[in-house]
Design an enzyme around this catalytic site. Sequence first.
Site: not given
Length: 288
Positions: A7, A9, A101, A210, A259
């Site tokens: 999958s 994102e 967030d 990140f 993912h």
Amino acid sequence: MATPRISFEFFPPQTLDASFRLWETVQALAPMLPEFVSVTYGAGGTTRKLTHEAVTTIGRNYGLNVAAHLTCVDATRAETLEIAKSYAQAGVREIVALRGDAPKGATRFTSHPDGFASSVDLIEALARTGDFKIRVGAYPEPHPDSADTLADVRWLKRKVDAGATSAITQFFFDADTFFRFRDLCAKEGISAPIIPGILPITSWDGAKRFANRCGTQVPAKLDEAFTTAARDGREELYALAHCTQLCDKLLEGGVEDLHFYTLNRPHLTREVVRALGIQPQIILENVA
């Protein structure tokens, strides 16, 4: 070793150039026939409308199973459930339910006075509608707002008990990090599938920033290896090798789903997926 289910994102575009990049990314990765794709929600709910537009367009034009991110940030319960209802009416059957967030300028999450107080509250409300398969986030390394990994695992158990059917992890750099987390989840009675989140590294400096924001540990050896590869002009080649090896180790350890956080940059993700034995298939795009 079985071929994994995959999958992807994506994140919604906020500029014209970013819009072109999103659709180029979808076109490049849709032929890999993912189980689903997800579309993120900007910090503080800033891309609410853009997320809705991207979700519905991807589903309509590419025939992909799209999971829409939905958060608790800066919205009342009624507003959030109205967004969910609009997804259901558009044929969306999966939601990634997250706390979200902190809004821009805030240091930590604070719920809206009339909003959902937590992801668990949101999941319970979505589950009551009966409209969605609900996916949630999971953290193999402590969430910045969490005391430790055990606290994260127990919170995940609450989310599953509230109605979540699977979890997608934050990215990590070492397969053993995921395996330790998976074992701890099993020990705490979590039976829902836990899908490892994979970050193909298109920029090592960006990946480290990140990681710093989300609490992911950066192994010193990996930092040294990427630094050396960049100096020798081999950063992209090393990134492909590292990501493929990470996925191989996960698959050898019994993982069946992967993912990928694409960052709307499809090239490396596509090459990793092909290295895992998944070849693109011809699909027909619906053209308006």
